[in-house]
Design a protein around this motif. Sequence first.
Motif, PDB file in Angstrom:
ATOM      1  N   UNK A   1       0.842  -1.200   0.000  1.00 46.06           N
ATOM      2  CA  UNK A   1       0.000   0.000   0.000  1.00 46.06           C
ATOM      3  C   UNK A   1       0.875   1.247   0.000  1.00 46.06           C
ATOM      4  N   UNK A   2       0.426   2.285  -0.708  1.00 42.19           N
ATOM      5  CA  UNK A   2       1.105   3.573  -0.697  1.00 42.19           C
ATOM      6  C   UNK A   2       0.207   4.684  -0.164  1.00 42.19           C
ATOM      7  N   UNK A   3      -1.094   4.432  -0.119  1.00 42.02           N
ATOM      8  CA  UNK A   3      -2.084   5.430   0.304  1.00 42.02           C
ATOM      9  C   UNK A   3      -2.829   4.886   1.522  1.00 42.02           C
ATOM     10  N   UNK A   4      -2.468   5.379   2.712  1.00 43.89           N
ATOM     11  CA  UNK A   4      -3.028   4.819   3.939  1.00 43.89           C
ATOM     12  C   UNK A   4      -4.535   5.026   4.027  1.00 43.89           C
ATOM     13  N   UNK A   5      -5.035   6.145   3.496  1.00 42.93           N
ATOM     14  CA  UNK A   5      -6.473   6.411   3.565  1.00 42.93           C
ATOM     15  C   UNK A   5      -7.256   5.426   2.707  1.00 42.93           C
ATOM     16  N   UNK A   6      -6.915   5.345   1.443  1.00 42.00           N
ATOM     17  CA  UNK A   6      -7.671   4.476   0.543  1.00 42.00           C
ATOM     18  C   UNK A   6      -7.390   3.002   0.811  1.00 42.00           C
ATOM     19  N   UNK A   7      -6.202   2.698   1.276  1.00 35.56           N
ATOM     20  CA  UNK A   7      -5.903   1.322   1.645  1.00 35.56           C
ATOM     21  C   UNK A   7      -6.744   0.865   2.829  1.00 35.56           C
ATOM     22  N   UNK A   8      -6.889   1.756   3.807  1.00 37.75           N
ATOM     23  CA  UNK A   8      -7.710   1.424   4.974  1.00 37.75           C
ATOM     24  C   UNK A   8      -9.170   1.291   4.590  1.00 37.75           C
ATOM     25  N   UNK A   9      -9.648   2.192   3.751  1.00 37.64           N
ATOM     26  CA  UNK A   9     -11.042   2.124   3.301  1.00 37.64           C
ATOM     27  C   UNK A   9     -11.310   0.804   2.589  1.00 37.64           C
ATOM     28  N   UNK A  10     -10.387   0.388   1.733  1.00 37.32           N
ATOM     29  CA  UNK A  10     -10.556  -0.878   1.017  1.00 37.32           C
ATOM     30  C   UNK A  10     -10.630  -2.053   1.987  1.00 37.32           C
ATOM     31  N   UNK A  11      -9.798  -2.026   3.036  1.00 35.87           N
ATOM     32  CA  UNK A  11      -9.815  -3.106   4.018  1.00 35.87           C
ATOM     33  C   UNK A  11     -11.097  -3.094   4.836  1.00 35.87           C
ATOM     34  N   UNK A  12     -11.561  -1.912   5.217  1.00 31.66           N
ATOM     35  CA  UNK A  12     -12.814  -1.808   5.972  1.00 31.66           C
ATOM     36  C   UNK A  12     -13.983  -2.290   5.108  1.00 31.66           C
TER      37      UNK A  12
END
Length: 261
Positions: free
Chosen positions: A226-237
Amino acid sequence: LEIKKDKESVGVLFDWPPLESNPQVFTEYLHVIGLSPNYEIGEVFGFDEELLAFIPQPIYGIIVALERLPKKKKTKEEKINNDNSVITESNSSSSNTKNVKFFMRQSGTLDNACGIIACLHAILNNDNNNADGDVDNNCRLIRPDSVLHKFQSRTESQTPAQRCVALEQDIEFQTYHKKFASKGQSQTILSKQDDVKHHFVAFVVHDGLLLELDGTKNTPNVIGECQDVLRGTIAEVQRRLLAKEVTESLSMMTLQINTQN
């Protein structure tokens, strides 16, 4: 704020109250204990790109309050391995902890302190978190000689289990935590502690990997590249929502630049 060492302030007797998932409460709390005024806790109002575009950049970490759904019935062995009432060195050591600068366990004593623990995980795993290092003052997340700085320095070489004990017994932290647990709707939550169902966890990107930092787990959880913590977290949620691992009752906050400073 004067620190009074009355009997309620003794670490082993202190009952850590829950905090409201309120960016303003968290920001005020963190600023008092040592987060630089150049940073704040923000809020994610939705997952649509139109809404995400308004969030100040860069983002240094994500804090999510989740309500987990019950999993399949655990075996006796699994229950023993996941018992969080006692934190030991044997169940808190793993190569996964080497993926982050800071990870701590969360004991039963700290059950309702998961909000501040998530903040510690987000702040102390940032490249600009060293109050003593060669970093421009405007970039440092932590003010020197603050409660956060002292906790960081004192626990830097400790294990996740030892850091857990250190927070349990930190009287300064207890005092400020109790003060901010009475702000916003936290007082309402405080009166119904047995009804607290949400749990705070942090997500950070370190060495190109999205990591979930949850003190109730033995080690950091490596989600993936992951390079984008915001969008990476959203995808995981979103994945967990589809898998029915969590309910739709959730909130997401960001560790970000303070736009008002």
